[in-house]
Design a protein around this motif. Structure first.
Motif, PDB file in Angstrom:
ATOM      1  N   ALA A 179       0.977  -1.195  -0.084  1.00  0.00           N
ATOM      2  CA  ALA A 179      -0.064   0.196  -0.021  1.00  0.00           C
ATOM      3  C   ALA A 179       0.932   1.199  -0.115  1.00  0.00           C
ATOM      4  O   ALA A 179       0.464   2.478  -0.698  1.00  0.00           O
ATOM      5  CB  ALA A 179      -0.813  -0.085   1.175  1.00  0.00           C
ATOM      6  N   VAL A 180       1.836   1.320   0.844  1.00  0.00           N
ATOM      7  CA  VAL A 180       2.697   2.442   0.808  1.00  0.00           C
ATOM      8  C   VAL A 180       3.540   2.506  -0.589  1.00  0.00           C
ATOM      9  O   VAL A 180       3.568   3.488  -1.289  1.00  0.00           O
ATOM     10  CB  VAL A 180       4.016   2.378   1.887  1.00  0.00           C
ATOM     11  N   GLN A 181       3.861   1.522  -1.114  1.00  0.00           N
ATOM     12  CA  GLN A 181       4.481   1.625  -2.477  1.00  0.00           C
ATOM     13  C   GLN A 181       3.612   2.247  -3.288  1.00  0.00           C
ATOM     14  O   GLN A 181       3.970   2.969  -4.224  1.00  0.00           O
ATOM     15  CB  GLN A 181       5.158   0.280  -3.057  1.00  0.00           C
ATOM     16  N   GLU A 182       2.316   1.694  -3.365  1.00  0.00           N
ATOM     17  CA  GLU A 182       1.683   2.180  -4.472  1.00  0.00           C
ATOM     18  C   GLU A 182       1.261   3.671  -4.046  1.00  0.00           C
ATOM     19  O   GLU A 182       0.953   4.286  -5.096  1.00  0.00           O
ATOM     20  CB  GLU A 182      -0.026   1.389  -4.188  1.00  0.00           C
ATOM     21  N   ALA A 183       1.113   4.065  -3.013  1.00  0.00           N
ATOM     22  CA  ALA A 183       0.837   5.539  -2.730  1.00  0.00           C
ATOM     23  C   ALA A 183       1.971   6.542  -2.883  1.00  0.00           C
ATOM     24  O   ALA A 183       1.908   7.600  -3.479  1.00  0.00           O
ATOM     25  CB  ALA A 183       0.122   5.579  -1.112  1.00  0.00           C
ATOM     26  N   VAL A 184       2.954   6.059  -2.609  1.00  0.00           N
ATOM     27  CA  VAL A 184       4.251   6.876  -2.730  1.00  0.00           C
ATOM     28  C   VAL A 184       5.135   6.684  -4.029  1.00  0.00           C
ATOM     29  O   VAL A 184       5.907   7.720  -4.394  1.00  0.00           O
ATOM     30  CB  VAL A 184       5.297   6.560  -1.377  1.00  0.00           C
ATOM     31  N   LYS A 185       5.114   5.717  -4.508  1.00  0.00           N
ATOM     32  CA  LYS A 185       6.032   5.262  -5.731  1.00  0.00           C
ATOM     33  C   LYS A 185       7.454   5.485  -5.542  1.00  0.00           C
ATOM     34  O   LYS A 185       8.062   6.357  -6.027  1.00  0.00           O
ATOM     35  CB  LYS A 185       5.635   6.116  -6.886  1.00  0.00           C
ATOM     36  N   PRO A 186       7.895   4.761  -4.281  1.00  0.00           N
ATOM     37  CA  PRO A 186       9.483   5.167  -4.056  1.00  0.00           C
ATOM     38  C   PRO A 186      10.643   4.990  -5.074  1.00  0.00           C
ATOM     39  O   PRO A 186      11.380   5.499  -5.080  1.00  0.00           O
ATOM     40  CB  PRO A 186       9.654   4.297  -2.861  1.00  0.00           C
TER      41      PRO A 186
END
Length: 221
Positions: A179-186
Motif C-alpha cells: 500500500a505504501v509503494q502504491e501511494a508513494v512510488k518510492p
C-alpha cells in the motif's frame, strides 16, 4: 585536449547528456499525465515503457547512450563513457516488467526485466563514478585551481553521493508494504533523484553553470 572544435564538441556532448537527463523525468511525468487525463506518478521512470510515453523513454535513453559513446576526453573517460552508453541503450531495449498486477509475466519477461535492472544499476553507478572520481580531477598543466573549480568539485561529489544512495534505496524500498509503494512510488522518486543528480553534474561539467570567469574553453580538469 585537441583543437578548439574538439573542445566545443566535448562541451556540447556534456550539455546534451545533462539536458536530456534533467528533462526526462519531467517530460515523462507530464506526458503520461496528459495521455491519462490526470496526474499520476509512474511506478518507475523505466515503467514509462509500458505507457503512451514509451517512445520518449526509449528515445531519451538511446540519445543519452549515443552522447556517451561519442564522448571523447581522456582514455579512461572514453572507455567508461562507451560502456555507460552501451548500458543506456540496453536499458532502453530491455524493458522492465510491467507494474500492472493483472499482466501475465512469462519467464522471458522476468529475464528481460533482470537484464534491465542490472544494466540500470550499473549505469547509475558508472555515472556516479564520473561524478566522484573523473569530474573532480585537476590537471596540473591547467594552472592553479580556481574557486569555481572547487565549487564544481563539491557539486560533483554531492551528485555522485546522491546517486549511490538512491541506487541503494531503490531496491530496499520494494520491502515497504504494498500500500505504501502504491501511494508513494518510492522507486520512481529514487530514479528521478538519481537522474536529476547526474544531469546536474553533466550540466556543470558542460559549463552551463559555475564556469571559470577568467578562462574560455572547456573545463580542462
Amino acid at each position: 585536449m585537441g583543437p578548439a572544435q574538439d573542445v566545443l564538441t566535448v562541451r556540447r556532448l556534456r550539455l546534451g547528456i545533462g539536458i536530456v537527463g534533467i528533462a526526462m523525468p519531467i517530460v515523462l511525468t507530464a506526458g503520461n499525465a496528459l495521455f491519462a487525463g490526470r496526474l499520476t506518478l509512474l511506478e518507475s521512470i523505466s515503467g514509462a515503457y509500458h505507457t503512451a510515453m514509451r517512445d520518449v523513454f526509449v528515445g531519451s535513453m538511446c540519445a543519452i547512450g549515443v552522447f556517451l559513446v561519442c564522448y571523447r576526453y581522456r582514455p579512461l573517460d572514453d572507455v567508461l563513457s562507451s560502456v555507460a552508453g552501451a548500458l543506456s541503450v540496453t536499458v532502453a531495449l530491455f524493458p522492465t516488467a510491467s507494474g500492472a498486477r493483472d499482466d501475465p509475466v512469462s519467464a522471458g519477461d522476468v529475464l528481460v526485466g533482470r537484464v534491465h535492472q542490472v544494466c540500470a544499476a550499473a549505469l547509475f553507478l558508472l555515472l556516479a563514478g564520473f561524478c566522484l572520481f573523473l569530474f573532480t580531477r585537476t590537471d596540473p598543466a591547467a594552472g592553479p585551481v580556481t574557486p569555481e573549480k572547487l565549487v564544481r568539485n563539491r557539486v560533483y561529489r554531492v551528485c555522485g553521493t546522491i546517486i549511490v544512495v538512491v541506487v541503494a534505496l531503490a531496491p530496499a524500498s520494494t520491502l515497504l508494504p504494498e500500500a505504501v509503494q502504491e501511494a508513494v512510488k518510492p522507486v520512481f522518486w529514487c530514479e528521478t533523484v538519481a537522474v536529476l543528480a547526474f544531469g546536474v553534474a553533466w550540466l556543470v561539467k558542460g559549463e552551463a553553470i559555475l564556469r571559470d570567469g577568467s578562462r574560455g574553453g572547456a573545463d580542462p580538469s
